[in-house]
Scaffold this motif. Structure first.
Motif, PDB file in Angstrom:
ATOM      1  N   GLY A   9       4.298   6.426  -4.498  1.00 16.48           N
ATOM      2  CA  GLY A   9       3.449   5.244  -4.411  1.00 16.48           C
ATOM      3  C   GLY A   9       3.799   4.377  -3.226  1.00 16.48           C
ATOM      4  N   SER A  10       5.075   4.171  -2.957  1.00 17.85           N
ATOM      5  CA  SER A  10       5.473   3.318  -1.843  1.00 17.85           C
ATOM      6  C   SER A  10       5.169   3.990  -0.496  1.00 17.85           C
ATOM      7  CB  SER A  10       6.949   2.931  -1.942  1.00 17.85           C
ATOM      8  OG  SER A  10       7.753   4.085  -1.903  1.00 17.85           O
ATOM      9  N   ALA A  11       5.263   5.309  -0.417  1.00 14.25           N
ATOM     10  CA  ALA A  11       4.910   6.026   0.810  1.00 14.25           C
ATOM     11  C   ALA A  11       3.408   5.898   1.064  1.00 14.25           C
ATOM     12  CB  ALA A  11       5.321   7.486   0.720  1.00 14.25           C
ATOM     13  N   HIS A  12       2.632   5.990  -0.001  1.00 12.65           N
ATOM     14  CA  HIS A  12       1.173   5.850   0.114  1.00 12.65           C
ATOM     15  C   HIS A  12       0.817   4.443   0.590  1.00 12.65           C
ATOM     16  CE1 HIS A  12      -3.048   6.341  -0.593  1.00 12.65           C
ATOM     17  NE2 HIS A  12      -3.054   5.322  -1.472  1.00 12.65           N
ATOM     18  N   ASP A  13       1.499   3.427   0.040  1.00 15.06           N
ATOM     19  CA  ASP A  13       1.248   2.047   0.447  1.00 15.06           C
ATOM     20  C   ASP A  13       1.596   1.845   1.921  1.00 15.06           C
ATOM     21  OD1 ASP A  13       0.412   1.509  -2.100  1.00 15.06           O
ATOM     22  OD2 ASP A  13       2.305   0.562  -2.728  1.00 15.06           O
ATOM     23  N   ALA A  14       2.692   2.454   2.382  1.00 15.82           N
ATOM     24  CA  ALA A  14       3.109   2.321   3.779  1.00 15.82           C
ATOM     25  C   ALA A  14       2.089   2.984   4.710  1.00 15.82           C
ATOM     26  CB  ALA A  14       4.487   2.936   3.981  1.00 15.82           C
ATOM     27  N   GLU A  15       1.569   4.158   4.320  1.00 15.81           N
ATOM     28  CA  GLU A  15       0.554   4.842   5.125  1.00 15.81           C
ATOM     29  C   GLU A  15      -0.726   4.027   5.172  1.00 15.81           C
ATOM     30  OE1 GLU A  15      -0.073   8.852   3.809  1.00 15.81           O
ATOM     31  OE2 GLU A  15       2.027   9.369   4.067  1.00 15.81           O
ATOM     32  N   ALA A  16      -1.107   3.441   4.045  1.00 11.58           N
ATOM     33  CA  ALA A  16      -2.315   2.615   3.999  1.00 11.58           C
ATOM     34  C   ALA A  16      -2.155   1.384   4.890  1.00 11.58           C
ATOM     35  CB  ALA A  16      -2.628   2.207   2.564  1.00 11.58           C
ATOM     36  N   ALA A  17      -0.984   0.764   4.867  1.00  4.23           N
ATOM     37  CA  ALA A  17      -0.731  -0.409   5.700  1.00  4.23           C
ATOM     38  C   ALA A  17      -0.779  -0.033   7.186  1.00  4.23           C
ATOM     39  CB  ALA A  17       0.619  -1.023   5.337  1.00  4.23           C
ATOM     40  N   GLN A  18      -0.185   1.139   7.503  1.00  2.05           N
ATOM     41  CA  GLN A  18      -0.187   1.597   8.888  1.00  2.05           C
ATOM     42  C   GLN A  18      -1.617   1.902   9.348  1.00  2.05           C
ATOM     43  OE1 GLN A  18       1.947   5.234   9.629  1.00  2.05           O
ATOM     44  NE2 GLN A  18       2.253   4.727  11.782  1.00  2.05           N
ATOM     45  N   ALA A  19      -2.409   2.530   8.486  1.00  2.00           N
ATOM     46  CA  ALA A  19      -3.799   2.835   8.820  1.00  2.00           C
ATOM     47  C   ALA A  19      -4.590   1.550   9.047  1.00  2.00           C
ATOM     48  CB  ALA A  19      -4.440   3.664   7.725  1.00  2.00           C
ATOM     49  N   THR A  20      -4.305   0.517   8.257  1.00  2.00           N
ATOM     50  CA  THR A  20      -4.990  -0.765   8.417  1.00  2.00           C
ATOM     51  C   THR A  20      -4.634  -1.399   9.758  1.00  2.00           C
ATOM     52  OG1 THR A  20      -4.977  -1.101   6.028  1.00  2.00           O
ATOM     53  CG2 THR A  20      -5.306  -3.051   7.386  1.00  2.00           C
ATOM     54  N   VAL A  21      -3.352  -1.341  10.123  1.00  2.00           N
ATOM     55  CA  VAL A  21      -2.908  -1.895  11.404  1.00  2.00           C
ATOM     56  C   VAL A  21      -3.559  -1.132  12.554  1.00  2.00           C
ATOM     57  CG1 VAL A  21      -0.921  -2.197  12.926  1.00  2.00           C
ATOM     58  CG2 VAL A  21      -0.756  -2.830  10.518  1.00  2.00           C
ATOM     59  N   LEU A  22      -3.586   0.200  12.482  1.00  2.00           N
ATOM     60  CA  LEU A  22      -4.197   1.018  13.533  1.00  2.00           C
ATOM     61  C   LEU A  22      -5.694   0.744  13.646  1.00  2.00           C
ATOM     62  CD1 LEU A  22      -2.361   4.440  13.135  1.00  2.00           C
ATOM     63  CD2 LEU A  22      -2.142   2.794  14.996  1.00  2.00           C
TER      64      LEU A  22
END
Length: 163
Positions: A9-22
């Motif tokens: 779950g935390s890895a998924h949240d980090a990827e989602a946050a990174q995708a939002t920043v990108l």
């Protein structure tokens, strides 16, 4: 029962946050307009205009019939014909053709300002028309602003022929 930390779950949240920043960065770049592009646009235009290009044949008509004149020959003749016009420097000449049939010309100049630009452009058009009729014969269409376009690429307060 052993507890396993929820690392998925935390890895998924980090990827989602990174995708939002990108996505935000990409949107900012797409929407960015650099007001300084005009500082380099002249250099880019000059480089494009001076790039080697093939010289296409343009149809001409004389007493002996139809013959072809190189686009480079037309540009050189136009340059010589237009060079004496005061208060401007011819920077480039683009001959337009549909196949081998002449359709128009664009004359790019640097002009002295505040010298009146419209009369100068009219003089350039008239001289270009005379030159083209002498070379191509009666196939040259009448002078119009669209068929014989004079583009003021730059202005200067000094005589552009002096550099």
């Amino acid at each position: 029962m052993a507890m396993i930390p929820d690392t998925v779950g935390s890895a998924h949240d980090a990827e989602a946050a990174q995708a939002t920043v990108l996505a935000g960065a990409a949107a900012a770049l797409r929407n960015h307009t650099d007001d300084r592009w005009v500082e380099v646009s002249g250099d880019i235009l000059t480089r494009v205009m001076r790039t080697w290009r093939a010289s296409h044949p343009v149809s001409a008509h004389g007493p002996g019939g139809t013959f072809h004149v190189s686009e480079n020959v037309l540009r050189a003749a136009l340059q010589r014909a237009l060079d004496p016009v005061p208060h401007c420097e011819v920077v480039d000449i683009h001959v337009r053709a549909n196949g081998a049939d002449y359709t128009g010309v664009t004359i790019v100049v640097t002009a002295k300002y505040p010298h009146p630009l419209i009369p100068m452009a009219d003089t350039l058009r008239d001289l270009a028309q005379t030159c083209l009729v002498e070379i191509l014969g009666p196939v040259v269409p009448p002078v119009t602003v669209s068929a014989m376009h004079v583009h003021i690429g730059d202005v200067t307060p000094h005589d552009p022929k002096l550099g």
